[in-house]
Write an enzyme that holds these catalytic residues in place. Structure first.
Site, PDB file in Angstrom:
ATOM      1  N   ASP A   1       1.060  -0.984   0.057  1.00  0.00           N
ATOM      2  CA  ASP A   1       0.374   0.022  -0.134  1.00  0.00           C
ATOM      3  C   ASP A   1       0.875   0.920  -0.115  1.00  0.00           C
ATOM      4  O   ASP A   1       1.828   0.971   0.443  1.00  0.00           O
ATOM      5  CB  ASP A   1      -0.864   0.040   1.470  1.00  0.00           C
TER       6      ASP A   1
HETATM    7  N1  URA Z   1      -1.211  -5.888   3.602  1.00  0.00           N
HETATM    8  C1  URA Z   1      -1.654  -4.373   3.271  1.00  0.00           C
HETATM    9  O1  URA Z   1      -2.690  -4.661   4.327  1.00  0.00           O
HETATM   10  N2  URA Z   1      -1.392  -3.527   3.516  1.00  0.00           N
HETATM   11  C2  URA Z   1       0.214  -3.921   2.337  1.00  0.00           C
HETATM   12  O2  URA Z   1       0.426  -3.295   2.185  1.00  0.00           O
HETATM   13  C3  URA Z   1       0.526  -5.406   3.090  1.00  0.00           C
HETATM   14  C4  URA Z   1       0.029  -6.786   3.111  1.00  0.00           C
END
Ligand code: URA
Length: 240
Positions: free
Chosen positions: A104
């Site tokens: 993310d």
């Molecule tokens: N899980 C999440 O919530 N965000 C990420 O970036 C990777 C795994």
């Protein structure tokens, strides 16, 4: 077989146009002889190519790790926002690298970049069961009951059923380590939110047996060794 200008560009870290200029100027040799034909076909496994006396080693596929900083998109391009590809220098952007899996925008840590499409598929496909380990700081402290829920497979608020995962509590800390083997949208954030302990910061530490290089600073990257490329498929994480 590969065209000489393509090889010189990829292995020499110059644009295709610059590679052609260098070839036409007589700076490039193949097996010791100057070649000025830009579309000369090379057997990249056997021929020794040099530019201005320095040997050029061509590799079709390249693999890099990055310590992804917060605030940058895991994408190749975006109209408005900076992407992880924008952090690479021009000569690496020419390699047409793509991220092997997503983090993310606000998640930091280990991100793989490669131009090997099969490899990307193997890293992200749940069928290959590659464990990814995250360190999360949380608002509140997860507990032993949460550890059991993770091991059984959390059901998220929208009814999504997650695969069994490992939750490791860190004594007296509003933080934990989470190991997942699938790649659903915001997975770790949603799993921890479902325990009443939402994520404050999230960082990926490892993929398979490959750990984020602690020498890298946020936004830094480096090429992987052959052993590191394969380490992703060695199961470094304990089973749940
Ligand atoms: N899980 C999440 O919530 N965000 C990420 O970036 C990777 C795994």
């Amino acid at each position: 077989m590969i065209r000489l200008d393509k090889l010189v560009s990829a292995a020499g870290g110059v644009s295709r146009q610059e590679a052609r200029k260098r070839i036409l100027s007589g700076a490039v040799t193949v097996d010791g002889a100057v070649v000025t034909q830009i579309d000369f076909k090379i057997d990249e496994q056997r021929s020794a190519v040099a530019m201005s006396g320095s040997a050029l080693t061509y590799r079709q596929y390249r693999y890099f790790m990055m310590d992804k900083p917060a605030g940058v998109l895991t994408a190749t391009t975006d109209r408005d926002q900076r992407t992880v590809l924008d952090l690479l220098p021009e000569e690496l952007r020419r390699l047409k690298l793509v991220p092997a899996g997503r983090l993310d925008k606000d998640t930091t840590g280990l991100l793989l970049l490669t131009n090997d499409g099969d490899y990307v598929h193997r890293v992200i496909s749940p069928r290959h069961n590659v464990p990814k380990v995250y360190y999360a700081e949380t608002d509140g402290m997860p507990n032993e009951a949460d550890v059991r829920r993770f091991a059984e497979g959390v059901t998220l608020s929208d009814g999504t059923k997650c695969l069994p995962a490992r939750l490791e509590l860190l004594p007296d800390q509003a933080a934990c380590r989470v190991t997942v083997r699938e790649g659903k949208y915001h997975l770790v954030r949603r799993m921890l939110a479902s325990c009443g302990t939402p994520v404050v910061t999230l960082r990926r530490l490892s993929i398979g047996s490959l750990h984020l290089d602690k020498m890298l600073k946020p936004g830094d990257f480096r090429e992987l060794s052959d052993a590191e490329v394969q380490a992703v498929f060695l199961d470094g994480a304990p089973q749940n």
